[in-house]
Write a protein that holds these residues in place. Structure first.
Motif, PDB file in Angstrom:
ATOM      1  N   ILE A  48       5.687 -73.903 -69.217  1.00  0.00           N
ATOM      2  CA  ILE A  48       4.907 -74.072 -70.444  1.00  0.00           C
ATOM      3  C   ILE A  48       3.439 -74.145 -70.049  1.00  0.00           C
ATOM      4  O   ILE A  48       2.995 -75.111 -69.432  1.00  0.00           O
ATOM      5  N   TRP A  89       3.855 -72.831 -78.534  1.00  0.00           N
ATOM      6  CA  TRP A  89       3.366 -72.945 -77.159  1.00  0.00           C
ATOM      7  C   TRP A  89       3.325 -71.579 -76.492  1.00  0.00           C
ATOM      8  O   TRP A  89       3.805 -70.588 -77.034  1.00  0.00           O
ATOM      9  N   GLU A  91       4.623 -69.747 -73.150  1.00  0.00           N
ATOM     10  CA  GLU A  91       5.606 -69.949 -72.086  1.00  0.00           C
ATOM     11  C   GLU A  91       5.877 -68.658 -71.337  1.00  0.00           C
ATOM     12  O   GLU A  91       5.655 -67.546 -71.831  1.00  0.00           O
TER      13      GLU A  91
END
Length: 296
Positions: A48, A89, A91
């Protein structure tokens, strides 16, 4: 909204003998849909890079994930995770397997018991993932070899980036390395650093994935090889230089670990190079070169 790119591979038996093989790679960002609950048959490193989300562990606990972080998905272990609603997010993920997984786990580079690992930075990990992505074009004859090498690189990068690792390594490892050639027992090394032998063993195992004895032995034998290859010192003198008062014991230890006796190791190096040995690590940007001869 979210964006995703991924590729999957099916390496053959000969590629598995490389130790690690890449089964897939992906780059995603945005408000990604949740993953799972599911169980896989191989390892996945989910890095992440930015943003936040959540992870539900097999015991039912709900944990907050804040970048930079690593999610270890272990084979046979259920996992369920997702990016935060709205923001999401950034990733990247790499699926991998292979016989070298056991060694990397023993050395502390893979931590299946820690599904969430805080990181300090993901730059090096991103570089390794992008190396896999660049190799993933169809028709690449070296696909499996290049991606295998990048998985090894990724595991090392993630080990360096762990938030619980002191920059430059564990202080106790640095101290042991400085004292490696002193004729001390493990208990004496521990006492020098105000630790019990058990505390020293735990610290070295955590930092280097091996026992203090093996850690010291690797340093000592590495230096012994340098002295054997680059000097004409007698074997007894080499033994003393690396912390062994008994040259016969040193020779037995060297032979057992290296697979050849010290004198035979020296003979195989071809020649000694007195006066030409340097302890300085070359600068990749300014490597040693042969200066051109001046023109007549």
């Amino acid at each position: 909204m979210y964006q995703t790119w991924m590729r999957y591979f099916s390496p053959g038996p000969v590629h598995h003998r490389l130790g690690l093989v890449c089964l897939g790679v992906g780059l995603q960002h945005g408000a990604l849909p949740a993953v799972g609950p599911r169980t896989l048959g191989h390892h996945v490193a989910v890095v992440i890079h930015a943003g936040s989300g959540w992870l539900r562990t097999p015991d039912g606990h709900h944990r907050t994930v804040t970048a930079p972080a690593l999610l270890w998905l272990a084979p046979g272990v259920p996992h369920h995770y997702g990016a935060a609603d709205g923001t999401g997010w950034d990733e990247s993920f790499v699926d991998f397997t292979g016989p070298a997984v056991a060694a990397y786990t023993e050395l502390g580079c893979i931590e299946p018991h820690r599904p969430l690992v805080p990181l300090t930075d993901t730059t090096a990990a991103r570089t390794a993932v992008h190396r896999i992505a660049r190799a993933a074009h169809r028709g690449n004859p070296l696909l499996e070899i290049e991606t295998s090498a990048a998985v090894h690189e990724l595991l090392v990068a993630l080990r360096h980036a762990r938030a619980d690792t002191t920059p430059g390594g564990e202080p106790v490892l640095q101290a042991l390395a400085q004292d490696a050639f002193l004729p001390l027992t493990v208990a004496q090394h521990a006492a020098r650093h105000g630790m019990t032998p058990a505390e020293l063993r735990a610290a070295v195992r955590r930092g280097a994935g091996c026992s203090p004895k093996d850690y010291l032995l690797n340093i000592r034998l590495g230096r012994a090889k340098e002295l054997l290859a680059a000097t004409e010192l007698p074997v007894a003198a080499v033994a003393r230089r690396v912390g062994y008062a008994d040259p016969a014991y040193f020779s037995r230890l060297f032979t057992r670990r290296v697979g050849t006796a010290p004198v035979r190791f020296r003979a195989r190096q071809g020649r000694a190079v007195p006066g030409g040995w340097s302890a300085r690590i070359p600068d990749p940007d300014h490597p040693p070169v042969i200066a051109p001869r001046p023109s007549a």
